[in-house]
Structure formats: C-alpha cells, structure tokens
Design a protein around this motif. Structure first.
Motif, PDB file in Angstrom:
ATOM      1  N   ALA A   1      -8.766  -4.269 -74.039  1.00  0.00           N
ATOM      2  CA  ALA A   1      -8.968  -5.504 -74.799  1.00  0.00           C
ATOM      3  C   ALA A   1      -7.736  -6.380 -74.776  1.00  0.00           C
ATOM      4  O   ALA A   1      -6.600  -5.877 -74.803  1.00  0.00           O
ATOM      5  N   LEU A   2      -7.975  -7.687 -74.702  1.00  0.00           N
ATOM      6  CA  LEU A   2      -6.882  -8.611 -74.960  1.00  0.00           C
ATOM      7  C   LEU A   2      -6.407  -8.306 -76.379  1.00  0.00           C
ATOM      8  O   LEU A   2      -7.224  -8.006 -77.249  1.00  0.00           O
ATOM      9  N   THR A   3      -5.151  -8.321 -76.611  1.00  0.00           N
ATOM     10  CA  THR A   3      -4.436  -7.937 -77.846  1.00  0.00           C
ATOM     11  C   THR A   3      -4.087  -6.448 -77.884  1.00  0.00           C
ATOM     12  O   THR A   3      -3.500  -5.988 -78.853  1.00  0.00           O
ATOM     13  N   ALA A   4      -4.423  -5.671 -76.823  1.00  0.00           N
ATOM     14  CA  ALA A   4      -4.006  -4.267 -76.767  1.00  0.00           C
ATOM     15  C   ALA A   4      -2.478  -4.205 -76.704  1.00  0.00           C
ATOM     16  O   ALA A   4      -1.815  -5.175 -76.350  1.00  0.00           O
ATOM     17  N   THR A   5      -1.933  -3.078 -77.022  1.00  0.00           N
ATOM     18  CA  THR A   5      -0.489  -2.865 -76.925  1.00  0.00           C
ATOM     19  C   THR A   5      -0.162  -2.273 -75.553  1.00  0.00           C
ATOM     20  O   THR A   5      -1.041  -1.737 -74.880  1.00  0.00           O
ATOM     21  N   PRO A   6       1.106  -2.322 -75.139  1.00  0.00           N
ATOM     22  CA  PRO A   6       1.477  -1.670 -73.883  1.00  0.00           C
ATOM     23  C   PRO A   6       1.110  -0.181 -73.884  1.00  0.00           C
ATOM     24  O   PRO A   6       0.662   0.350 -72.866  1.00  0.00           O
ATOM     25  N   GLN A   7       1.273   0.470 -75.017  1.00  0.00           N
ATOM     26  CA  GLN A   7       0.954   1.890 -75.103  1.00  0.00           C
ATOM     27  C   GLN A   7      -0.537   2.137 -74.883  1.00  0.00           C
ATOM     28  O   GLN A   7      -0.923   3.114 -74.235  1.00  0.00           O
ATOM     29  N   GLU A   8      -1.369   1.258 -75.412  1.00  0.00           N
ATOM     30  CA  GLU A   8      -2.813   1.411 -75.215  1.00  0.00           C
ATOM     31  C   GLU A   8      -3.190   1.217 -73.741  1.00  0.00           C
ATOM     32  O   GLU A   8      -4.030   1.946 -73.207  1.00  0.00           O
ATOM     33  N   VAL A   9      -2.566   0.249 -73.078  1.00  0.00           N
ATOM     34  CA  VAL A   9      -2.820   0.040 -71.649  1.00  0.00           C
ATOM     35  C   VAL A   9      -2.398   1.277 -70.870  1.00  0.00           C
ATOM     36  O   VAL A   9      -3.134   1.774 -70.012  1.00  0.00           O
TER      37      VAL A   9
END
Length: 174
Positions: free
Chosen positions: A20-28
């Motif tokens: 999702a747009l607004t994800a964090t680097p960690q989530e990516v």
C-alpha cells in the motif's frame, strides 16, 4: 519476466501481496525482502527496475517502474501492460481514467494525471527522433536503419510509470 499490477491511489499487487501507498520501509522489506539498493529515502528492487520513495516520516509516497519495454518487470495498469502498450494508447487510457486536467508541461515527454496520481515519462518522442534523423543527415552522418528502428521503438513506448499518494502530482516539485 515479472508482472506487477499498479492500483492507482492504493499501491501495487505482486504475487498476491499488496504493498500500500503509505507503507513503511520495513513493511516493503517484509513483503519483498532486502532491497537491491538503498539511496536516501528510496528502496530499489529488481536490479533497480522498481523504486519506492518514502517521505520524511518513512511513509511510502511514490512507486516508480524504471525499465521500460525491455525490462524484466512489466507493470500492468487498468488491465494493460504499461510498457508493452503503445504510448498513444496508454496516454488515451490514462486520460480517460483521470477524467480531468492533466499536466502536459513537458510536451509529450511526460504527463502527470493528478486525479489518479499517475505519471509517465519517455526520454524521446517520435517527433524528437525525426529531428534526430534530420540533424544527423544535415551533419553528414546519417543514422543507419537499425539505430532508427531502435530509437523509434523506444519513442513509441513509455520508459517509466509511477503512482503516488493522493494529490502527489498536484504537490510534487516541478
């Protein structure tokens, strides 16, 4: 060849995973693994063919596909392959989906579609290639058919496509 679906104003879908747009680097990184490269507030994947840009609060604000027609990643948007579809056809589709004013300040080299937060870019237009051919002839060094075909093929397709958060193309620095 990898296919990734762009979902304007939402994010991307890859192998049944949604980023999702607004994800964090960690989530990516949790979804895609370690990046190929990092640079300031960006993560790069697939040998630099895919870039994720984060704002100062580490929220994903923009996703860009960078490899064009010959890349290993072939993004789809609204059911069509963005880089395999002719430039004019993709432009028409994005105009219809945007349903409003577009940023055409770069006169065919790039367009921003603010209502759907999508941007497209190419380093040359068919008209620019025609000018290049004429200039080469005037300089006494005409281009060979292979070079002309290569340049025209590149001009006939978009080289990059990106999606951003809502209003990205209204507030992005020009």
């Amino acid at each position: 060849m990898e296919t990734i679906e762009l979902i304007p104003l939402s994010g991307i879908r890859y192998k049944d995973k949604m980023i999702a747009l607004t994800a964090t680097p960690q989530e990516v990184e949790t979804l895609l693994g370690a990046p190929y490269a990092r640079h300031h507030h960006s993560l790069y994947y697939f040998q630099n063919e895919l870039r994720f840009d984060f704002d100062k609060n580490d929220k994903l604000q923009y996703i860009e596909f960078l490899a064009g027609i010959d890349g290993q990643i072939q993004p789809k948007i609204y059911g069509v392959c963005a880089f395999q579809t002719g430039a004019d056809d993709l432009f028409a589709l994005l105009c219809a989906k945007n349903d409003g004013e577009i940023d055409d300040s770069e006169h065919g080299y790039s367009y921003g579609f603010p209502n759907i937060s999508v941007g497209i870019f190419r380093p040359r237009t068919p008209e620019a290639v025609e000018d290049m051919i004429e200039d080469a002839e005037e300089d006494g060094e005409p281009m060979d058919e292979e070079d002309i075909a290569f340049e025209m093929r590149k001009a006939a397709h978009w080289a990059t496509i990106g999606i951003g958060i809502a209003d990205y193309y209204r507030t992005a620095p020009k």
